[in-house]
Scaffold this motif. Structure first.
Motif, PDB file in Angstrom:
ATOM      1  N   PRO A  54      10.655  -6.062  -6.053  1.00 44.73           N
ATOM      2  CA  PRO A  54       9.208  -6.299  -6.135  1.00 44.73           C
ATOM      3  C   PRO A  54       8.365  -5.044  -5.939  1.00 44.73           C
ATOM      4  N   THR A  55       8.981  -3.954  -5.474  1.00 47.65           N
ATOM      5  CA  THR A  55       8.193  -2.732  -5.237  1.00 47.65           C
ATOM      6  C   THR A  55       8.119  -1.853  -6.482  1.00 47.65           C
ATOM      7  N   LEU A  56       8.863  -2.217  -7.530  1.00 47.62           N
ATOM      8  CA  LEU A  56       8.898  -1.375  -8.734  1.00 47.62           C
ATOM      9  C   LEU A  56       8.005  -1.958  -9.821  1.00 47.62           C
ATOM     10  N   ASP A  57       7.208  -1.104 -10.457  1.00 49.92           N
ATOM     11  CA  ASP A  57       6.334  -1.538 -11.535  1.00 49.92           C
ATOM     12  C   ASP A  57       6.967  -1.161 -12.877  1.00 49.92           C
ATOM     13  N   GLU A 113       1.253   8.377  -3.514  1.00 48.02           N
ATOM     14  CA  GLU A 113       0.633   8.583  -4.836  1.00 48.02           C
ATOM     15  C   GLU A 113       1.204   9.854  -5.470  1.00 48.02           C
ATOM     16  N   PRO A 114       1.719   9.781  -6.706  1.00 46.82           N
ATOM     17  CA  PRO A 114       2.311  10.983  -7.294  1.00 46.82           C
ATOM     18  C   PRO A 114       1.292  12.013  -7.773  1.00 46.82           C
ATOM     19  N   ASP A 167       8.152   7.967  -8.775  1.00 45.45           N
ATOM     20  CA  ASP A 167       6.991   7.797  -7.899  1.00 45.45           C
ATOM     21  C   ASP A 167       5.839   7.092  -8.612  1.00 45.45           C
ATOM     22  N   CYS A 168       5.758   7.263  -9.934  1.00 49.25           N
ATOM     23  CA  CYS A 168       4.712   6.560 -10.690  1.00 49.25           C
ATOM     24  C   CYS A 168       4.942   5.047 -10.660  1.00 49.25           C
ATOM     25  N   SER A 197       0.851  -1.187   0.000  1.00 49.98           N
ATOM     26  CA  SER A 197       0.000   0.000   0.000  1.00 49.98           C
ATOM     27  C   SER A 197       0.890   1.241   0.000  1.00 49.98           C
ATOM     28  N   ARG A 198       0.472   2.227  -0.767  1.00 49.20           N
ATOM     29  CA  ARG A 198       1.263   3.458  -0.836  1.00 49.20           C
ATOM     30  C   ARG A 198       1.139   4.222   0.481  1.00 49.20           C
TER      31      ARG A 198
END
Length: 292
Positions: free
Chosen positions: A243-246, A149-150, A141-142, A4-5
């Motif tokens: 794992p935290t990067l999309d 949330e950016p 941040d995106c 969760s952000r």
């Protein structure tokens, strides 16, 4: 794993999230060593780049096998990061097998654990011009799911100007470290733009600050390895396994250019930014280039 952000909150006058404050006592009481090297930056100012350069300067000859087997974040721990179930940054730093330890931080100067000053550890600070830094931070941040949330670019840019960013205001950060450098010979203050312009020159200056004298061949090899496109293809530096990067949103190592801000700022945004910048930077001797 909960991704969760987080919410931003005011922490001793600097905006932070729980991922960087949950281990605060251990961070503040961290035991530095005299040969520690700290890489300090505002986020997205070339941190991974300089961490990798320092690691190569010290260990490409001594521990070549680590180059292919240990990702850069395992070799250069992120001091204040707390992200369960992974070990904390302080734990990773405490168990580093190498000497000197290279440790990265995004802490503003007033938050750096005092043992680094007491032990006279060396600090490499890297600063990047505000416009490119803001753009890079926005794209990060995106894609980074443990950042707040950016929002859209317009609202993000306003937050950047207001200092409502994780690790606080860019202005306070770069100026705080710049002021400290004026009275400390242990701080080497570098500019991202200089590093892009002439990597070899900046490497020489860095080696000299660290008391190292790499051979011409070693220098050539380091310069080759730290080229942006080479690092982008290197699984040990491009963080593909984080794992935290999309990665469907962006690359971790995105462009590495100076002047990309021109593709994002409108004319009006640029004029407003320049006005605001002039006010905020009027009491410092620190100067940046927004193109090279």
């Amino acid at each position: 794993m909960d991704l969760s952000r987080p919410e931003l909150f005011d922490f001793h006058g600097v905006f932070m999230t729980n991922y960087f404050t949950d281990n605060w006592d251990k961070v503040q009481n961290f035991k530095a060593k005299p040969d520690d090297i700290v890489v300090a930056t505002y986020p997205k100012a070339g941190t991974t780049w300089v961490c990798y350069i320092l690691d190569l300067l010290h260990f490409q000859q001594k521990c070549p096998e680590r180059e292919k087997s240990v990702p850069i974040y395992g070799r250069v721990p992120f001091l204040e990061l707390t992200y369960p179930p992974y070990p904390t940054g302080t734990d990773v730093a405490d168990t580093l097998p190498t000497s000197p330890r290279i440790i990265k931080t995004h802490l503003p100067v007033q938050f750096l654990p005092k043992s680094f000053w007491e032990q006279n550890s060396r600090i490499v600070y890297v600063a990047r011009n505000a416009k490119d830094n803001a753009v890079s931070y926005f794209h990060f941040d995106c894609m980074e799911k443990i950042q707040p949330e950016p929002g859209d670019w317009k609202s993000f840019l306003q937050r950047f100007k207001d200092g409502k960013m994780v690790f606080g205001s860019w202005y306070d950060h770069v100026c705080g470290w710049w002021e400290k450098k004026q009275t400390s010979s242990k701080i080497h203050y570098m500019f991202y733009e200089d590093l892009v312009e002439d990597t070899g020159r900046e490497l020489k200056n860095l080696a000299s600050f660290l008391g190292l004298s790499p051979s011409a061949e070693e220098m050539r090899e380091i310069i080759r390895r730290v080229q942006f496109d080479v690092m982008k293809e290197n699984p040990m530096t491009n963080q593909r396994d984080d794992p935290t990067l999309d990665f469907s949103v962006s690359q971790f190592l995105r462009k590495g250019k100076v002047g990309d801000w021109k593709n994002h700022f409108t004319v009006a945004q640029n004029e407003n930014f320049d006005e605001d910048y002039k006010q905020k930077m009027k009491n410092t001797t620190l100067r940046f280039r927004v193109e090279i």
